[in-house]
Design a protein around this motif. Structure first.
Motif, short mmCIF file in Angstrom:
data_model
loop_
_atom_site.label_atom_id
_atom_site.label_comp_id
_atom_site.label_asym_id
_atom_site.label_seq_id
_atom_site.Cartn_x
_atom_site.Cartn_y
_atom_site.Cartn_z
N TYR A 8 0.83 -1.20 0.00
CA TYR A 8 0.00 0.00 0.00
C TYR A 8 0.87 1.25 0.00
CZ TYR A 8 -4.30 -2.58 1.17
OH TYR A 8 -5.39 -3.40 1.15
N GLY A 9 0.44 2.25 -0.76
CA GLY A 9 0.99 3.59 -0.70
C GLY A 9 0.00 4.52 -0.03
N ASP A 10 0.16 5.81 -0.24
CA ASP A 10 -0.73 6.81 0.35
C ASP A 10 -1.23 7.72 -0.76
OD1 ASP A 10 -2.09 8.70 1.78
OD2 ASP A 10 -0.49 9.11 3.21
N SER A 11 -2.48 7.54 -1.16
CA SER A 11 -3.04 8.36 -2.23
C SER A 11 -3.22 9.81 -1.82
CB SER A 11 -4.38 7.77 -2.71
OG SER A 11 -5.26 7.54 -1.63
N ASP A 12 -3.28 10.08 -0.51
CA ASP A 12 -3.38 11.46 -0.06
C ASP A 12 -2.14 12.26 -0.42
OD1 ASP A 12 -5.89 11.13 0.98
OD2 ASP A 12 -5.23 10.86 3.05
N GLU A 13 -1.00 11.58 -0.53
CA GLU A 13 0.25 12.27 -0.83
C GLU A 13 0.41 12.58 -2.32
OE1 GLU A 13 3.48 10.00 0.67
OE2 GLU A 13 3.08 10.50 2.77
N LEU A 14 -0.42 11.97 -3.17
CA LEU A 14 -0.31 12.24 -4.61
C LEU A 14 -0.57 13.71 -4.90
CD1 LEU A 14 -2.16 9.25 -6.34
CD2 LEU A 14 0.29 9.72 -6.34
N LYS A 15 0.19 14.23 -5.85
CA LYS A 15 0.01 15.61 -6.27
C LYS A 15 -0.34 15.66 -7.75
CE LYS A 15 3.03 17.77 -2.84
NZ LYS A 15 3.00 16.63 -1.95
N VAL A 16 -1.16 16.62 -8.12
CA VAL A 16 -1.51 16.80 -9.53
C VAL A 16 -0.22 17.08 -10.31
CG1 VAL A 16 -2.75 18.23 -11.18
CG2 VAL A 16 -3.83 17.60 -9.02
#
Length: 491
Positions: free
Chosen positions: A172-180
């Motif tokens: 698992y990663g963290d989708s909250d950390e994704l940036k546009v």
């Protein structure tokens, strides 16, 4: 005298010349000195390659870490039997007793992502929905029969299991950390060959496209990650991974009028998928915490509604509360219609999808801290989330299974039109439990439970969960006969 004149004239000329040179060199700007330097100019192709190589990330490591944990999922369902109404059979053997013509099996396919070394695999609900058999093919070509652990139509996530050991998996990663603008990989196995990889960037976050609601005729939790990585229908259920090869989303849908990729694809963020998977593993049902409010985008609030509630909407962020459910968590905490939710547990929410995503990460009984705007001032609220029954307990699927004792399936649009009804679900096999004891027979189409419209199997489950002592079923048989049944849940 003549010699003196010549001398003075010469002296004046020399002084004038020196003065002119001094003034020009100190007051008038001089032209820069041009120096020609011989330099080799690189070929255009070489310059372009170097520039591209320097600007693009190296995604090979992410691909190597994920391709072996993405699988091909193949499904088989028996198809919907065709019912031939026969008044003779209905008269002697009861309504719905006519001849049923079995149809050819329906085949389907998609992708899945291995989550654990012992064979738990996440995919989309629409990949395995109504499947009688599920088969999984690994990237190394080994094939396994899979069992369904559980599914959640409201998020389009399902969990299946194969009996295997020491399998590769995607962490698992963290989708909250994704940036546009961040690079991501879409990994799928659509053709039962080997896993394929496409690359793109995150185009947007917290997107809602109403695809889950349209597919399941129910309220969906949509907060998609939008990317421009090429994803086609067979990639549904595959992995969206970041540059470290961590799972950040489950590829679910494409924006297309043709059925092929045309620019944008959408993935369920791992923040939602991870919670659904954990619930399905532990309880077999998703434990969704509810605030107990109806919500509206601030931009969609009409001037009339704003005036009615006495609020000003101009340039305000957040999510507008249209109404508060009686005896719900929000009402108990003091939230009111007209309040504007600004954040959940310190995270800003500026759209309905963002709010849904934040709340969906929690179970009934858990508390969330809400900051809401009221009368121009920010106020804190602590809300204890409730389940669909309005309590704070964990919902078990046992009550549903014991009550149903039946196999249910959606009704085709053509059958609904023929019978003159707008919605319903059909009882395929009654079984030996409460429905059979109440007189329900095969073929019965349930349109209402306790006066609540039933548009999907999920609606029926919700109605059963809410009911205390019994169910009052309204429906119609395939021959057009309208029938009512009372089902005692305490038998």
């Amino acid at each position: 005298m003549d010699a003196k004149k010549v001398f003075y004239t010469f002296a004046i000329a020399v002084i004038s010349a020196v003065t002119g040179v001094y003034v020009y060199s100190h007051i008038v700007k001089s032209e820069p000195k041009v120096i020609t330097i011989k330099e080799e100019v690189p070929a255009i192709g070489q310059l372009t390659a170097n520039t591209v190589q320097a600007s693009l990330p190296d995604l090979t490591t992410a691909a190597e870490r994920s391709v072996h944990a993405v699988v091909h999922v193949k499904t088989r369902s028996r198809g919907k039997d065709y019912y031939s109404g026969n008044p003779f059979y209905d008269f002697f053997f009861g309504p719905g007793s006519g001849y049923r013509q079995p149809q050819q099996p329906v085949m389907g396919a998609g992708s899945g992502v291995i989550l654990t070394t012992d064979g738990y695999i996440v995919t989309n609900n629409h990949v395995i929905d109504n499947a009688d058999e599920i088969e999984v093919t690994l990237n190394d070509k080994r094939t396994f029969s899979a069992t369904l652990v559980g599914a959640d139509p409201t998020s389009d996530i399902a969990l299946i299991k194969i009996e295997a050991e020491e399998l590769p998996f995607v962490p698992y990663g963290d989708s909250d950390e994704l940036k546009v603008g961040e690079w991501v990989l879409a990994v799928g196995n659509p053709f039962n060959l080997t896993s394929t990889v496409t690359a793109g960037i995150v185009s947007a976050k917290a997107r809602s496209i109403n695809i889950i609601a349209n597919q399941n005729q129910t309220l969906g939790v949509e907060s998609f990650i939008q990317t421009d990585a090429a994803v086609n229908p067979g990639n549904s259920g595959g992995a969206l991974v970041n540059q470290r090869g961590e799972l950040v989303g489950i590829n679910t849908a494409i924006a297309s009028r043709t059925g092929s990729f045309t620019g944008y694809s959408f993935a369920v963020p791992v923040t939602i998928a991870k919670k659904v998977v954990a619930d399905l593993m532990e309880f077999g049902e998703v434990q969704r915490g509810l605030l107990g409010v109806s919500i509206i985008e601030v931009s969609n609030v009409t001037d009339e509604l704003a005036d009615e509630l006495g609020v000003k909407i101009d340039k305000i962020k957040g999510v507008f509360i249209g109404s508060v459910a009686p005896n719900g968590g929000a009402e108990e905490a003091g939230l009111k219609a007209g309040d504007i939710i600004l954040s959940v547990n310190g995270e800003d929410v500026n759209s309905v999808p963002e709010l849904q995503e934040r709340v969906s990460m929690h179970r009934p009984g858990e508390k969330v801290n809400i900051i809401a705007l009221r009368d121009g001032k920010q106020k804190p609220f602590e809300v204890t989330l409730r389940n669909i029954r309005g309590t704070t307990g964990i919902i078990s699927s046992s009550k549903i299974d014991e009550t149903l004792g039946a196999t249910l399936e959606p009704v085709s649009a053509s059958d609904l039109r023929r019978l003159g009804v707008r919605y319903g679900i059909q009882v395929v096999e009654v079984g030996n439990e409460s429905l059979r004891k109440s007189g329900v027979k095969n073929g019965f189409i349930i349109t209402k439970v306790n006066d609540t419209p039933i548009k999907s199997i999920d609606d029926f489950k919700a109605a059963v969960e809410k009911a205390k002592d019994g169910l009052f079923l309204t429906g119609v048989y395939p021959n057009g006969r309208v029938v009512y049944y009372a089902v005692n849940l305490n038998d």
